[in-house]
Design an enzyme around this catalytic site. Sequence first.
Site, PDB file in Angstrom:
ATOM      1  N   CYS A  29      -1.369  11.729   8.411  1.00  0.00           N
ATOM      2  CA  CYS A  29      -2.366  10.765   8.892  1.00  0.00           C
ATOM      3  C   CYS A  29      -1.762  10.072  10.113  1.00  0.00           C
ATOM      4  O   CYS A  29      -0.574  10.263  10.405  1.00  0.00           O
ATOM      5  CB  CYS A  29      -2.646   9.746   7.790  1.00  0.00           C
ATOM      6  SG  CYS A  29      -1.152   8.855   7.316  1.00  0.00           S
ATOM      7  N   HIS A  63       7.516  10.561   2.193  1.00  0.00           N
ATOM      8  CA  HIS A  63       7.827  11.311   0.985  1.00  0.00           C
ATOM      9  C   HIS A  63       7.746  12.792   1.278  1.00  0.00           C
ATOM     10  O   HIS A  63       6.847  13.494   0.806  1.00  0.00           O
ATOM     11  CB  HIS A  63       6.868  10.916  -0.147  1.00  0.00           C
ATOM     12  CG  HIS A  63       7.234   9.612  -0.764  1.00  0.00           C
ATOM     13  ND1 HIS A  63       6.313   8.678  -1.148  1.00  0.00           N
ATOM     14  CD2 HIS A  63       8.447   9.074  -1.049  1.00  0.00           C
ATOM     15  CE1 HIS A  63       6.940   7.619  -1.646  1.00  0.00           C
ATOM     16  NE2 HIS A  63       8.229   7.836  -1.583  1.00  0.00           N
ATOM     17  N   HIS A  98       4.922   2.204   4.495  1.00  0.00           N
ATOM     18  CA  HIS A  98       4.640   1.445   3.268  1.00  0.00           C
ATOM     19  C   HIS A  98       4.834  -0.054   3.441  1.00  0.00           C
ATOM     20  O   HIS A  98       4.356  -0.833   2.621  1.00  0.00           O
ATOM     21  CB  HIS A  98       5.580   1.881   2.141  1.00  0.00           C
ATOM     22  CG  HIS A  98       5.422   3.308   1.725  1.00  0.00           C
ATOM     23  ND1 HIS A  98       4.212   3.918   1.655  1.00  0.00           N
ATOM     24  CD2 HIS A  98       6.326   4.236   1.342  1.00  0.00           C
ATOM     25  CE1 HIS A  98       4.374   5.162   1.244  1.00  0.00           C
ATOM     26  NE2 HIS A  98       5.650   5.386   1.058  1.00  0.00           N
ATOM     27  N   CYS A 120       2.129   0.667   8.428  1.00  0.00           N
ATOM     28  CA  CYS A 120       0.789   1.083   8.861  1.00  0.00           C
ATOM     29  C   CYS A 120      -0.108  -0.158   9.002  1.00  0.00           C
ATOM     30  O   CYS A 120      -0.072  -1.048   8.141  1.00  0.00           O
ATOM     31  CB  CYS A 120       0.202   2.043   7.836  1.00  0.00           C
ATOM     32  SG  CYS A 120      -1.440   2.569   8.317  1.00  0.00           S
ATOM     33  N   HIS A 148       5.555   1.696  -6.898  1.00  0.00           N
ATOM     34  CA  HIS A 148       5.427   2.393  -5.612  1.00  0.00           C
ATOM     35  C   HIS A 148       5.842   1.419  -4.505  1.00  0.00           C
ATOM     36  O   HIS A 148       5.482   0.237  -4.543  1.00  0.00           O
ATOM     37  CB  HIS A 148       3.980   2.855  -5.407  1.00  0.00           C
ATOM     38  CG  HIS A 148       3.812   3.734  -4.198  1.00  0.00           C
ATOM     39  ND1 HIS A 148       3.750   3.217  -2.928  1.00  0.00           N
ATOM     40  CD2 HIS A 148       3.733   5.074  -4.070  1.00  0.00           C
ATOM     41  CE1 HIS A 148       3.619   4.221  -2.060  1.00  0.00           C
ATOM     42  NE2 HIS A 148       3.610   5.351  -2.736  1.00  0.00           N
ATOM     43  N   GLU A 150       4.826   0.820  -1.553  1.00  0.00           N
ATOM     44  CA  GLU A 150       3.743   0.069  -0.893  1.00  0.00           C
ATOM     45  C   GLU A 150       3.288  -1.088  -1.785  1.00  0.00           C
ATOM     46  O   GLU A 150       3.052  -2.201  -1.308  1.00  0.00           O
ATOM     47  CB  GLU A 150       2.559   0.988  -0.577  1.00  0.00           C
ATOM     48  CG  GLU A 150       1.460   0.254   0.178  1.00  0.00           C
ATOM     49  CD  GLU A 150       0.170   1.057   0.315  1.00  0.00           C
ATOM     50  OE1 GLU A 150       0.238   2.283   0.517  1.00  0.00           O
ATOM     51  OE2 GLU A 150      -0.901   0.442   0.200  1.00  0.00           O
ATOM     52  N   CYS A 216      -7.456   3.228   2.584  1.00  0.00           N
ATOM     53  CA  CYS A 216      -7.646   3.515   4.013  1.00  0.00           C
ATOM     54  C   CYS A 216      -8.621   4.686   4.199  1.00  0.00           C
ATOM     55  O   CYS A 216      -8.745   5.542   3.327  1.00  0.00           O
ATOM     56  CB  CYS A 216      -6.319   3.754   4.710  1.00  0.00           C
ATOM     57  SG  CYS A 216      -5.847   5.452   4.818  1.00  0.00           S
ATOM     58  N   SER A 245       2.616  10.047  -3.617  1.00  0.00           N
ATOM     59  CA  SER A 245       1.572   9.586  -4.529  1.00  0.00           C
ATOM     60  C   SER A 245       0.190  10.016  -4.035  1.00  0.00           C
ATOM     61  O   SER A 245      -0.693  10.322  -4.828  1.00  0.00           O
ATOM     62  CB  SER A 245       1.706   8.085  -4.738  1.00  0.00           C
ATOM     63  OG  SER A 245       0.662   7.376  -4.208  1.00  0.00           O
ATOM     64  N   SER A 288       1.733  13.158   3.969  1.00  0.00           N
ATOM     65  CA  SER A 288       3.113  13.280   4.439  1.00  0.00           C
ATOM     66  C   SER A 288       3.569  14.742   4.521  1.00  0.00           C
ATOM     67  O   SER A 288       4.765  15.014   4.539  1.00  0.00           O
ATOM     68  CB  SER A 288       4.029  12.478   3.508  1.00  0.00           C
ATOM     69  OG  SER A 288       3.722  12.761   2.166  1.00  0.00           O
TER      70      SER A 288
END
Length: 305
Positions: A29, A63, A98, A120, A148, A150, A216, A245, A288
């Site tokens: 992304c 990741h 993250h 991001c 996680h 993030e 997102c 994830s 990723s």
Amino acid sequence: MNIITAQNAGFCETESEKKIIIAKNAGFCFGVRRAVDTVYDEIADQARNANKIPIYTYGLIIHNMEVVKDLEAKGVKIIHNEDELKAISHGTVIIRTHGVAKRIHQLMSGLNLNIIDTTCPYVRRIHQIVEKESREGRRIIITGNLGHPEVEGITGWAESEVFVVESEQDARILAEKIDDNACIVSQTTFNYNKFQDIVDIFMEKCYNGTIVNTICNATEERQIETGRIAKEVDAMIVIGDIHSSNTAKLVEISQKECANTYFVQTLKDLPSKLPETTTLIGITAGASTPNNIIEEVQKHVRINF
Ligand code: F3S
């Protein structure tokens, strides 16, 4: 080779009797691309610089072990925790997409380091929402995966109590005991349908607090497209790292629609054969997953299946 433009996906290719649909949204992304490019740019800058300083990433930049190994080979080091961060006396530290908790940000700013923040913008927006809402006295509910990075980062911007809801079951338990003075946000890569289901559970309890869908667009589009392709095909290949994830969510979505879903990290995880009756194969990949891995898998499928 016959190439057909498809309305709902990147394109279809035919070779022998089988057809392949490749998701238009497969792979990096914009946030991940920006972060990875930043690290490579920094390596290039340092290579030109007479006074070289070490380059670090705070955690894995993405990741994907293929990319991480390549960066390590080029001298980039990984900081795993706050103690390791405190022990660094000089260098460039790159914050990944993250993001990090406010506490870590402040710690970094106080050290003699060159900080490059590739959080991001979609994640940064959640930090701002959480900081504001919690400051106004609302508790924070995050739909996402506990632990996680993030989610840990988002949690670290709240000034009030935080609850992480991973499932409908968690939501039911929490909805029983929480009042409306709360704000619901989501991890950016959370399953879109699951977020809706969780919100519905709170709404059933006449929840009237703040709800912000912070999944997102790139994630939402990728998930919708994955489900749509998986519904159409006989076999679906989802490419991504085992620790990603957002890839795990694509696998989950695909499995619901297509029993023959294969999760592969690289070419070597592909099965040697697909079920006999397979004529249409779908391919998608997590945010990723580098392009070269997608290309490799696609090429292999085209030639060998
Ligand atoms: Fe950002 Fe969405 Fe990618 S939050 S890092 S653009 S998956």
